[in-house]
Design a protein around this motif. Structure first.
Motif, short mmCIF file in Angstrom:
data_model
loop_
_atom_site.label_atom_id
_atom_site.label_comp_id
_atom_site.label_asym_id
_atom_site.label_seq_id
_atom_site.Cartn_x
_atom_site.Cartn_y
_atom_site.Cartn_z
N ALA A 212 -12.87 -23.88 -10.33
CA ALA A 212 -13.98 -23.70 -9.39
C ALA A 212 -14.23 -22.23 -9.12
O ALA A 212 -15.40 -21.77 -9.09
CB ALA A 212 -13.67 -24.44 -8.09
N ASP A 213 -13.15 -21.44 -8.97
CA ASP A 213 -13.31 -19.99 -8.69
C ASP A 213 -13.95 -19.29 -9.88
O ASP A 213 -14.83 -18.43 -9.71
CB ASP A 213 -11.94 -19.36 -8.39
CG ASP A 213 -11.36 -19.85 -7.07
OD1 ASP A 213 -12.15 -20.35 -6.23
OD2 ASP A 213 -10.13 -19.74 -6.89
N ILE A 214 -13.52 -19.64 -11.12
CA ILE A 214 -14.06 -18.99 -12.31
C ILE A 214 -15.54 -19.34 -12.48
O ILE A 214 -16.37 -18.46 -12.79
CB ILE A 214 -13.24 -19.39 -13.57
CG1 ILE A 214 -11.83 -18.80 -13.51
CG2 ILE A 214 -13.94 -18.94 -14.84
CD1 ILE A 214 -10.90 -19.29 -14.59
N MET A 215 -15.90 -20.60 -12.27
CA MET A 215 -17.30 -21.02 -12.41
C MET A 215 -18.19 -20.29 -11.39
O MET A 215 -19.34 -19.95 -11.67
CB MET A 215 -17.41 -22.54 -12.20
CG MET A 215 -16.83 -23.37 -13.34
SD MET A 215 -17.84 -23.25 -14.82
CE MET A 215 -17.15 -24.58 -15.78
N GLU A 216 -17.62 -20.04 -10.24
CA GLU A 216 -18.39 -19.37 -9.18
C GLU A 216 -18.72 -17.93 -9.57
O GLU A 216 -19.78 -17.41 -9.20
CB GLU A 216 -17.56 -19.40 -7.89
CG GLU A 216 -18.31 -18.90 -6.67
CD GLU A 216 -17.45 -18.96 -5.41
OE1 GLU A 216 -17.74 -18.20 -4.48
OE2 GLU A 216 -16.49 -19.77 -5.37
N LYS A 217 -17.81 -17.31 -10.37
CA LYS A 217 -18.02 -15.91 -10.75
C LYS A 217 -18.88 -15.78 -12.02
O LYS A 217 -19.24 -14.66 -12.39
CB LYS A 217 -16.67 -15.23 -11.00
CG LYS A 217 -15.76 -15.17 -9.77
CD LYS A 217 -16.41 -14.39 -8.64
CE LYS A 217 -15.49 -14.34 -7.42
NZ LYS A 217 -16.14 -13.64 -6.29
N MET A 218 -19.20 -16.89 -12.67
CA MET A 218 -20.06 -16.85 -13.85
C MET A 218 -21.53 -16.86 -13.44
O MET A 218 -21.87 -17.24 -12.32
CB MET A 218 -19.78 -18.06 -14.75
CG MET A 218 -18.47 -18.02 -15.49
SD MET A 218 -18.32 -19.49 -16.56
CE MET A 218 -16.73 -19.19 -17.31
N SER A 219 -22.37 -16.49 -14.41
CA SER A 219 -23.81 -16.59 -14.17
C SER A 219 -24.19 -18.07 -14.14
O SER A 219 -23.48 -18.91 -14.71
CB SER A 219 -24.59 -15.87 -15.28
OG SER A 219 -24.38 -16.54 -16.51
N PRO A 220 -25.30 -18.43 -13.49
CA PRO A 220 -25.69 -19.84 -13.42
C PRO A 220 -25.86 -20.47 -14.80
O PRO A 220 -25.49 -21.63 -15.02
CB PRO A 220 -27.02 -19.80 -12.66
CG PRO A 220 -26.98 -18.56 -11.86
CD PRO A 220 -26.18 -17.59 -12.68
#
Length: 202
Positions: free
Chosen positions: A174-182
């Motif tokens: 969840a943390d990694i997905m949050e730091k990626m672009s949409p």
């Protein structure tokens, strides 16, 4: 009054007994005594008879003919036996060669089996080593910050990135997905969903 059958046969029986007692038994006794006398005196009556027969032309021809016939028969039997022995020897040699070839095949099969087992053990060891290495990689991504992990994963091939993302714990994911672009987050979410569906169907 009629005679009984036994009474009728009595003269024939007594005549036969008279021949045995008067003629046959004395002759046999005399022959036995003669054989004993010849044997004790050191003369072989059978060899003497053979010698006398050789002197008589007619008997000598019969003996020679018998000897030649017996020698021919023995020669033929000897040839047949020699041929049979050769056949047996050839058969034994054939069976021994077959056994040697079977032993060689078994030895080759054993060596091939040993080689395959060694390869399997080697591949299993490599696989275990790769598993440990991959677990270490996953732990590394779980320990570094999501801000550092996100750009690294987006630079990887999708297959490798999805493999790592599908093995990290849910909080790290969840943390990694949050730091990626949409756009990247949406792409990886779709890829992860497809992998889960595929694993679920298997």
């Amino acid at each position: 009054m009629e005679r009984m059958p036994e009474e009728q046969e009595t003269p024939k029986t007594s005549r036969f007994q008279w021949i045995i007692y008067v003629f046959l038994i004395p002759v046999l006794f005399g022959v036995t005594i003669a054989l004993l006398v010849f044997t004790v005196s050191g003369n072989n009556i059978f060899e003497a008879a053979k010698e006398y027969s050789q002197k008589v032309p007619f008997l000598a021809a019969i003996f020679d003919e018998d000897n030649s016939r017996s020698q021919e028969v023995m020669g033929e039997q000897l040839i047949e036996l020699q041929a049979e022995v050769k056949d047996r020897e050839a058969r034994i040699s054939q069976l021994e060669s077959q056994l040697d070839s079977k032993d060689l095949e078994l030895e080759r099969a054993g060596l091939e089996k040993q080689r395959l087992e060694e390869e399997i053990n080697e591949l299993t060891a490599i696989k275990e080593e790769n598993k440990r290495a991959f677990k270490d990689i996953v732990k590394t991504y779980e320990n570094i910050s999501a801000k550092k992990a996100a750009p690294i994963l987006t630079e990887m091939k999708d297959e490798e990135a999805v493999k790592i993302l599908s093995n990290v714990n849910s909080d790290t994911l969840a943390d990694i997905m949050e730091k990626m672009s949409p756009e990247d987050a949406a792409r990886y979410t779709a890829l992860l969903t497809a992998v889960k569906e595929e694993n679920g169907s298997n």
